[in-house]
Design an enzyme around this catalytic site. Structure first.
Site, PDB file in Angstrom:
ATOM      1  N   HIS A 374      25.806  34.760  30.978  1.00 23.54           N
ATOM      2  CA  HIS A 374      27.048  35.132  31.636  1.00 23.54           C
ATOM      3  C   HIS A 374      26.980  36.398  32.498  1.00 23.54           C
ATOM      4  O   HIS A 374      27.943  36.760  33.144  1.00 23.54           O
ATOM      5  CB  HIS A 374      28.100  35.303  30.542  1.00 23.54           C
ATOM      6  N   TYR A 505      43.900  39.473  25.769  1.00 21.72           N
ATOM      7  CA  TYR A 505      43.198  39.564  27.053  1.00 21.72           C
ATOM      8  C   TYR A 505      43.118  38.203  27.727  1.00 21.72           C
ATOM      9  O   TYR A 505      42.861  37.183  27.080  1.00 21.72           O
ATOM     10  CB  TYR A 505      41.785  40.101  26.826  1.00 21.72           C
ATOM     11  N   THR A 518      36.270  39.921  37.878  1.00 19.18           N
ATOM     12  CA  THR A 518      37.554  39.679  37.221  1.00 19.18           C
ATOM     13  C   THR A 518      38.296  40.985  36.994  1.00 19.18           C
ATOM     14  O   THR A 518      37.727  42.071  37.062  1.00 19.18           O
ATOM     15  CB  THR A 518      37.355  39.009  35.848  1.00 19.18           C
TER      16      THR A 518
END
Length: 830
Positions: A374, A505, A518
């Site tokens: 990721h 979140y 993001t």
């Protein structure tokens, strides 16, 4: 055996520094100009059967994208207090307010100035800090960083066996690789605005390489082979030529994969497990770095060459020998594999992985998914890849039936079966098995790595909810944003179980900016707190719906603001990293033992979109080094008066509120489309939940993970909430026609119709027919089930509503006007 040499590229710092910054004066309207430079048929390849995009369209807008803005310091501090307000009592709010005032008067302005100076000439003010937060994470990436996607089954049942499905997915994935390399992939857009496509360049042939001083992302841009894992054994073969054209047909690919499966079967699984070196990629990163040194230190060993082939592969294909029994097991298999010990040997699929690269996982029954590293890519990017791959598998099958069927790609590789053999160049399409030299040190390390991984898997649990009651169509017909609606469901369900609101979140995508990643949406707001309290109290349906409307409107406004990169989390994190750098530059004792490093609060996937548009995958953002929840966090020491100003930790970062906002209990992410069945990630804190969800037209798919924190009960609470909200909305909308057919309205008005009436359940634009006779207790299974006891007033209200609906005045009048034949079934009104 042909050998691939994997050359380490420049460091990330050098790569980022070498890139020219964009023109910061570019007007947003110029982005539309880039899009308008291509005709509609060029921008949408499926509009014609033979699309003709210009080469280079993929990155055509890159140099015109605006840079990520640095928010104003005062605005960030104000928002920081606002997101904390729902989580704090008055005393805590006062303490935070004092810390913020001190920060704005003392360290804040200087750190803001340093951040602006640092960002000059860089593509993004947060990018390097963001990478560092991932690459300096020392613990296992399994369940902590890597998310997963679970694809829908192939719509053609006959193709849902392992080898056929895997071959189809690999060929489509290679077509995607080709489109990216030839820059023929149409750029992502959001309401007509091009998005940053940089992440696609780091999607394939990359590897997370551990070192003693943190991990690095390495990439072989000329890679042309894949690695296949089967029962923990490694195989490789070339799939592309030097021109990035695919050199194998799907039939050839299936043949290779079948040969690999047959060969892997010849080694007993208990024996193969003893050499399943993929398990080492699940180790603590520093331990894994040391083991890689062991693998490469002997010049006469095959290990260095084997490791190079794995690191430089386009991606990993994992062929599992198991068939998970249900959706929850499937999700667990895609995220972390299974753990099964037989005669003291681990034979679960957890040994059939390599977590430092993107993995396509295919089970024995053809169920398939993706697990991805990721650091360099967000969920939105991988979602595009997964969606295009899934779509291409269908279109290629359609083309085999009708040659005029459209293609997803601008151009395709020449038919390998018709090419001149000399045109392929130096390639090897025959599968080769990698033979590792199992040194005693490696055997011992593998054993310990496996037991630690098994512990990690056993410490987590997964549950899914495939809610078929309604989806986006019904939610929007009621006037709500689908994403905000589902987020409030998480808030209400959690409050109904525990009686409190926790830090939540959700990521918002910022790819409208150059190298954007993001921003954090902090879901808990004063409006959401008011809603959950109203919902669980003895209030009228109208009051509850009104409170829900206010809470969802607030969430939508926050999402739009964060999508503009105007949230508070990323800015504060960058200021913290700048402070750390300033301390290091002044030669003082570093506040963190690893400079600008920071553990990550989970597999932060993210890629958010607007509530109406969906995709966003991410667990959580980088954690503050002062966060107490993570075993790997490093808490800065409290400041003392005799230190120079910048050697003292700024008041805002030393305040307990900064720890609290970085300790996420509900880590959520909305990411998906019809190509996905589920997606998810591990919990980001020991007492938290990891929640991945997909809002489809007529259903909602949710995958929830936790460290055995009543996950199944939380799922049941969510389902009960969805049903209760439907009842509330229907009662408020009673008398209104929403989604009912005009002919049925006419039928009711005329009161005609003989025979047994069939119950029809309508949900917005959805009409789901159900046959059955109306029972006296019809409303009972639409209440809160086992949770109705939470508030006696709510239960009483539900019973009253049920009784009122049993004796509708309109039905009494109709009965007097005309005696109907047969027992009439009620048609739900909402």
């Amino acid at each position: 055996m042909p050998v691939r040499t994997f050359t380490m590229p420049k460091s990330l710092n050098e790569s980022l520094a070498s890139q020219q910054p964009p023109n910061t004066d570019t007007d947003r309207s110029s982005l539309n100009g880039v899009k308008e430079a291509y005709s509609p048929s060029e921008r949408e390849p499926l509009a014609e059967s033979s699309p003709k995009e210009k080469p280079g369209i993929t990155y055509a807008a890159q140099d015109k994208l605006p840079k990520l803005p640095i928010p104003e310091l005062e605005d960030t501090c104000r928002k920081f207090q606002a997101v904390l307000a729902p989580l704090q009592n008055q005393r805590e709010q006062d303490d935070t307010a004092a810390a913020v005032r001190d920060f704005l008067k003392a360290d804040g302005p200087e750190l803001q100035a340093r951040l602006k100076k640092y960002a000059t000439g860089k593509t993004s003010y947060i990018e390097q800090f963001w990478y560092d937060s991932y690459l300096n994470f020392d613990n296992s990436v399994v369940l902590n960083l890597n998310p997963f996607f679970l694809l829908e089954d192939d719509p053609t049942p006959a193709r849902n066996n392992q080898v056929t499905r895997a071959a189809s997915l690999v060929i489509s994935a290679l077509s995607f690789v080709r489109a990216v390399r030839k820059e023929e992939l149409p750029p992502d857009t959001l309401r007509g605005t091009p998005l940053c496509m940089y992440q696609y360049s780091r999607l394939f042939s990359t590897a997370r390489i551990p070192t003693e001083s943190g991990c690095q992302i390495a990439q072989d841009s000329g890679s042309r082979h894949i690695v296949v894992l089967c029962k923990g054994q490694f195989y490789w073969f070339d799939v592309m030529d030097d021109n990035s054209d695919i050199i194998m047909t799907e039939k050839d690919m299936a043949l290779n994969l079948q040969v690999i499966v047959d060969d892997a079967e010849t080694t007993p699984i208990q024996e193969a497990a003893k050499g399943a070196l993929g398990v080492l990629s699940t180790e603590n990163r520093k331990i894994w770095a040391g083991l890689r040194d062991v693998l490469t230190r002997d010049a006469e060993s095959n290990n260095a060459e084997c490791l190079s082939i794995v690191d430089s592969a386009l991606f990993i294909l994992c062929l599992d020998y198991t068939e998970p029994k249900n959706g929850a097991e499937l999700c667990g298999n895609m995220l972390c594999g299974t753990s099964e010990v037989v005669k003291g040997v681990q034979i679960g699929t957890c040994t059939n992985r390599w977590y430092d690269k993107m993995q396509i996982i295919v089970c024995k029954n053809g169920s398939a998914g993706i697990n991805f590293e990721h650091t360099g890519v967000d969920g939105h990017t991988v979602l595009r890849m997964a969606s295009d791959v899934y779509t291409d598998t269908i279109l290629r099958f359609a083309k085999s039936i009708n040659g005029q069927a459209p293609s997803l790609w601008t151009s395709t590789s020449p038919d390998p079966s018709k090419r001149d053999p000399d045109s392929f160049g130096d390639v090897s399409t025959t599968p080769h098995k990698l033979e590792w030299d199992m040194l005693p040190e490696l055997s011992t390390a593998l054993r310990f790595a496996e037991t630690r991984l098994a512990d990690l898997i056993q410490q987590n649990e997964f549950e899914i909810l495939e809610f078929a009651g309604y989806g986006k169509n019904f939610i929007t017909s009621m006037g709500f944003s689908p994403d905000a609606f589902v987020q409030m469901a998480f808030q209400a369900a959690y409050y109904g179980l525990y009686g409190r609101v926790e830090n939540t979140y959700e990521p918002a995508m910022t790819k409208v900016f150059l190298h954007g990643r993001t921003e954090s949406i902090r879901v808990a707001t004063l409006e959401s707190v008011e809603f959950v309290k109203t919902f669980w109290a003895d209030n009228s349906p109208q009051q509850k719906v009104d409170a829900l409307k206010k809470a969802t409107q607030k969430h939508t406004a926050l999402t739009k603001e964060c999508a503009k990169a105007l949230g508070q989390d990323r800015h504060l994190y960058a200021l913290y990293c700048v402070w750390q750098r300033a301390v290091d530059e002044e030669g003082a004792e570093a506040a963190s033992s690893n400079g600008c490093s920071s553990p990550v609060d989970g597999p932060s996937s993210e890629a958010g979109m607007s509530p109406q548009q969906g995709p966003s995958i991410s667990p959580s953002p980088p954690r503050s080094p002062s966060a107490k929840n993570n075993d790997n966090s490093r808490s800065p020491s409290k400041s003392t008066s005799n230190k120079p100003p910048l050697q003292q930790i700024p008041s805002l970062f030393s305040d307990p509120s900064y720890d609290r906002i970085n300790n996420t209990i509900l880590s959520t992410s909305n990411c998906g489309n019809p190509a996905l069945r589920h997606f998810g990630f591990g919990p980001t804190s020991a007492d938290g939940f990891g929640i991945g969800y997909i809002i489809k037209d007529d259903s909602i798919s949710i995958c929830i993970s936790s460290k055995h924190r009543q996950t199944k009960r939380f799922v049941a609470s969510l389902e009960a909430y969805f049903l209760e909200v439907k009842r509330l909305l229907r009662s408020v909308k009673k008398g209104e026609s929403t989604g009912r057919s005009r002919v049925r309205e006419s039928e009711q008005e005329k009161k005609r119709g003989k025979g047994k009436v069939i119950k029809v359940e309508t949900q917005g634009s959805e009409a789901a027919a159900a046959v059955g006779v109306e029972e006296e207790a019809e409303e009972e299974d639409e209440g809160l089930g086992g949770y109705g006891f939470f508030d006696a007033g709510m239960l009483l209200q539900a019973l009253k509503a049920s009784q009122e609906e049993k004796e509708k005045p309109s039905e009494k009048a109709a009965g007097n006007a005309r005696r109907e034949i047969g027992k009439k079934l009620r048609v739900s009104e909402y």
